[in-house]
Structure formats: C-alpha cells, structure tokens
Design an enzyme around this catalytic site. Structure first.
Site, PDB file in Angstrom:
ATOM      1  N   ASP A  82      31.432  45.090 -48.015  1.00 52.92           N
ATOM      2  CA  ASP A  82      31.305  45.107 -46.454  1.00 52.92           C
ATOM      3  C   ASP A  82      31.883  43.843 -46.048  1.00 52.92           C
ATOM      4  O   ASP A  82      31.375  42.760 -46.237  1.00 52.92           O
ATOM      5  CB  ASP A  82      29.946  45.259 -46.220  1.00 52.92           C
ATOM      6  CG  ASP A  82      29.462  45.096 -44.823  1.00 52.92           C
ATOM      7  OD1 ASP A  82      30.166  44.631 -43.903  1.00 52.92           O
ATOM      8  OD2 ASP A  82      28.385  45.542 -44.319  1.00 52.92           O
ATOM      9  N   ASP A 103      34.901  46.767 -36.117  1.00 47.40           N
ATOM     10  CA  ASP A 103      34.699  46.068 -35.038  1.00 47.40           C
ATOM     11  C   ASP A 103      33.359  45.885 -34.662  1.00 47.40           C
ATOM     12  O   ASP A 103      32.662  44.943 -34.546  1.00 47.40           O
ATOM     13  CB  ASP A 103      35.574  46.810 -33.829  1.00 47.40           C
ATOM     14  CG  ASP A 103      36.081  45.697 -32.611  1.00 47.40           C
ATOM     15  OD1 ASP A 103      35.268  44.705 -32.870  1.00 47.40           O
ATOM     16  OD2 ASP A 103      36.431  46.261 -31.815  1.00 47.40           O
ATOM     17  N   GLY A 145      41.427  53.173 -39.905  1.00 49.82           N
ATOM     18  CA  GLY A 145      40.451  54.097 -39.793  1.00 49.82           C
ATOM     19  C   GLY A 145      40.629  54.748 -38.462  1.00 49.82           C
ATOM     20  O   GLY A 145      41.450  55.600 -38.521  1.00 49.82           O
TER      21      GLY A 145
HETATM   22  P1  ADP Z   1      41.070  50.869 -36.918  1.00 46.94           P
HETATM   23  O1  ADP Z   1      40.813  51.053 -35.444  1.00 46.94           O
HETATM   24  O2  ADP Z   1      41.877  49.369 -36.932  1.00 46.94           O
HETATM   25  O3  ADP Z   1      41.615  51.864 -37.580  1.00 46.94           O
HETATM   26  P2  ADP Z   1      38.498  50.933 -37.959  1.00 46.94           P
HETATM   27  O4  ADP Z   1      37.445  49.922 -38.016  1.00 46.94           O
HETATM   28  O5  ADP Z   1      38.380  52.324 -37.530  1.00 46.94           O
HETATM   29  O6  ADP Z   1      39.602  50.117 -37.405  1.00 46.94           O
HETATM   30  O7  ADP Z   1      39.018  51.002 -39.639  1.00 46.94           O
HETATM   31  C1  ADP Z   1      39.557  50.073 -40.364  1.00 46.94           C
HETATM   32  C2  ADP Z   1      38.989  49.983 -41.904  1.00 46.94           C
HETATM   33  O8  ADP Z   1      37.847  49.236 -41.637  1.00 46.94           O
HETATM   34  C3  ADP Z   1      38.605  51.410 -42.336  1.00 46.94           C
HETATM   35  O9  ADP Z   1      39.169  51.438 -43.481  1.00 46.94           O
HETATM   36  C4  ADP Z   1      37.224  51.376 -42.476  1.00 46.94           C
HETATM   37  O10 ADP Z   1      36.750  52.268 -43.349  1.00 46.94           O
HETATM   38  C5  ADP Z   1      37.014  49.988 -42.591  1.00 46.94           C
HETATM   39  N1  ADP Z   1      35.521  49.218 -42.400  1.00 46.94           N
HETATM   40  C6  ADP Z   1      34.609  49.862 -41.680  1.00 46.94           C
HETATM   41  N2  ADP Z   1      33.514  49.057 -41.530  1.00 46.94           N
HETATM   42  C7  ADP Z   1      33.682  48.198 -42.329  1.00 46.94           C
HETATM   43  C8  ADP Z   1      33.200  46.857 -42.939  1.00 46.94           C
HETATM   44  N3  ADP Z   1      31.871  46.839 -42.669  1.00 46.94           N
HETATM   45  N4  ADP Z   1      33.727  46.129 -44.027  1.00 46.94           N
HETATM   46  C9  ADP Z   1      34.978  46.396 -44.237  1.00 46.94           C
HETATM   47  N5  ADP Z   1      35.597  47.471 -43.864  1.00 46.94           N
HETATM   48  C10 ADP Z   1      35.036  48.429 -43.097  1.00 46.94           C
END
Ligand code: ADP
Length: 201
Positions: free
Chosen positions: A24, A48, A139
């Site tokens: 995370d 985010d 994501g």
């Molecule tokens: P984007 O809109 O740029 O695609 P997302 O947040 O939807 O951004 O996803 C980007 C990546 O971050 C995905 O691989 C998702 O699984 C990952 N992700 C989501 N939460 C966390 C976290 N707490 N720590 C690390 N990675 C995360």
C-alpha cells in the site's frame, strides 16, 4: 489482521536503485510518494482517494492553492506538482495525471512517460532521495498493465542512469500479487537487456 509477505525485486544502476515492491503506497516511508491524481487535484477514487484519506485535509488545501495559482483549468495529463505529505509518513506527495487509455492511438504511452519523468524532475527540484510510484493509469484509467509496465520501468531506469542527482532509490508499488508479477517480469527483462548489475532479492 492479514499480514502480507512483502517481496521486492530490484535493479542497480551505478548505485541508484529501481525496486518493485508489493504493498500500500500510503504506508511507505520514502521521502515522497506519487499520487495518480486526476486533473482536478481534488481527490477521487483508487490510489488518489487512499492518499487523500491517509494524508488528511492539508493535502486538498494545498492542491486547491496550486489549482488557483498555477492550474486554474486543472493539471494537464503528463504534468506533476508537489505538496507536503500531510499526516503521511512520506514528507511529500507528488501529484501527476496519467493518460486515460483510448485504445493506444492518442499518445497514451508518451503521456504516461511524461507523467513518470515529470514526477522525477519535480522530485529532483526538491532534493528528494527516495520516492514511491503507484502503477499510474492502470486502474480506473484503463491503461493495460502489460503495456504500461515497460514504459514505467524504462522511463525510471533511463532517468536514474542519465539524469538523477538527488534521487537514489525509486520504488514501484504494486497493489496486487498479479501486478507485482507483471512489474517483476518487466524489471527482469530490462535488467537482462541492459548490461547492468542485477540484484534480485
Ligand atoms: P488511475 O486512474 O491512474 O488508473 P487508479 O487509482 O484507479 O489510478 O489505479 C492505479 C493503480 O493504483 C492500480 O493498479 C490500483 O490497483 C493501484 N492502487 C489503488 N490503491 C492503492 C494503494 N493504496 N497503494 C498502491 N496502489 C494502489
């Protein structure tokens, strides 16, 4: 509580390290973490939302000022800005906006490259030594991870090799075991094609 086995895999570029880690990003104690933000900079879903929740109100207040003073129309995809880390362990958050995947014909790879590169340039300007990236755009923005991973790895590696001064260690944080496997394979491939020293752990 579930304890996940934390695995890492890294490459060494003349003493500067690029490592893949599963976990995370909000828990990382690197100097900075990177937020895969949207152009509004006001928070959202995915990583985010997790970063804004963990950092607290200070983050959105700083982002509001950046919007007002520098980017009234929003932060364009590929650009990056820096705020404090609020309540996070990381001292700074670098906010960047990745591309939304449109099938590959809208310069998505080029914009993704810019998002990684500009985040590193912003980090250098603040004298940051260690930084954690999420898997930008893979994501909600729908960029296929198999296509995004080579862009992420090669952009960071080239920066470490050719431009880095303060930045010494870069982590890519994979949120799931399958994402970790993709980045690990990509890092291995890059290491094999590049004649550098490889330090698997
Ligand atoms: P984007 O809109 O740029 O695609 P997302 O947040 O939807 O951004 O996803 C980007 C990546 O971050 C995905 O691989 C998702 O699984 C990952 N992700 C989501 N939460 C966390 C976290 N707490 N720590 C690390 N990675 C995360």
């Amino acid at each position: 509580m579930i304890y996940r086995c934390v695995s890492t895999y890294s490459l060494n570029f003349n003493g500067r390290i690029l490592a893949i880690k599963e976990g995370d990003i909000t828990m990382q104690d690197t100097d900075a973490i990177v937020n895969a933000a949207n152009s509004s900079l006001m928070g959202g879903g995915g990583v985010d939302g997790a970063i804004h929740r963990a950092a607290g109100r200070a983050l959105v207040e700083e982002c509001r000022i950046i919007r007002k003073t520098q980017y009234p129309a929003g932060l364009p995809p590929g650009e990056a800005v820096i705020t404090s880390g609020g309540r996070l362990k990381a001292k700074f958050v670098i906010h960047t906006v990745g591309p939304i995947w449109m099938g590959g014909k809208k310069d998505e790879s080029e914009i993704l490259k810019k998002a990684y590169r500009n985040s590193l340039i912003v980090a250098e300007k603040s004298g940051i030594g260690t930084i954690s990236f999420p898997s930008i755009s893979t994501g909600a923005y729908g960029f296929p991870i198999e296509k995004a991973a080579p862009v992420a790895v090669s952009t960071i590696a080239e920066f470490l090799l050719k431009e880095a001064r303060s930045v010494e260690k870069v982590y890519i944080l994979a949120f799931t075991p399958s994402d970790f496997a993709v980045y690990r394979r990509e890092l291995k491939l890059y290491g094999e094609s590049f004649n550098g020293s490889k330090t698997p752990k």
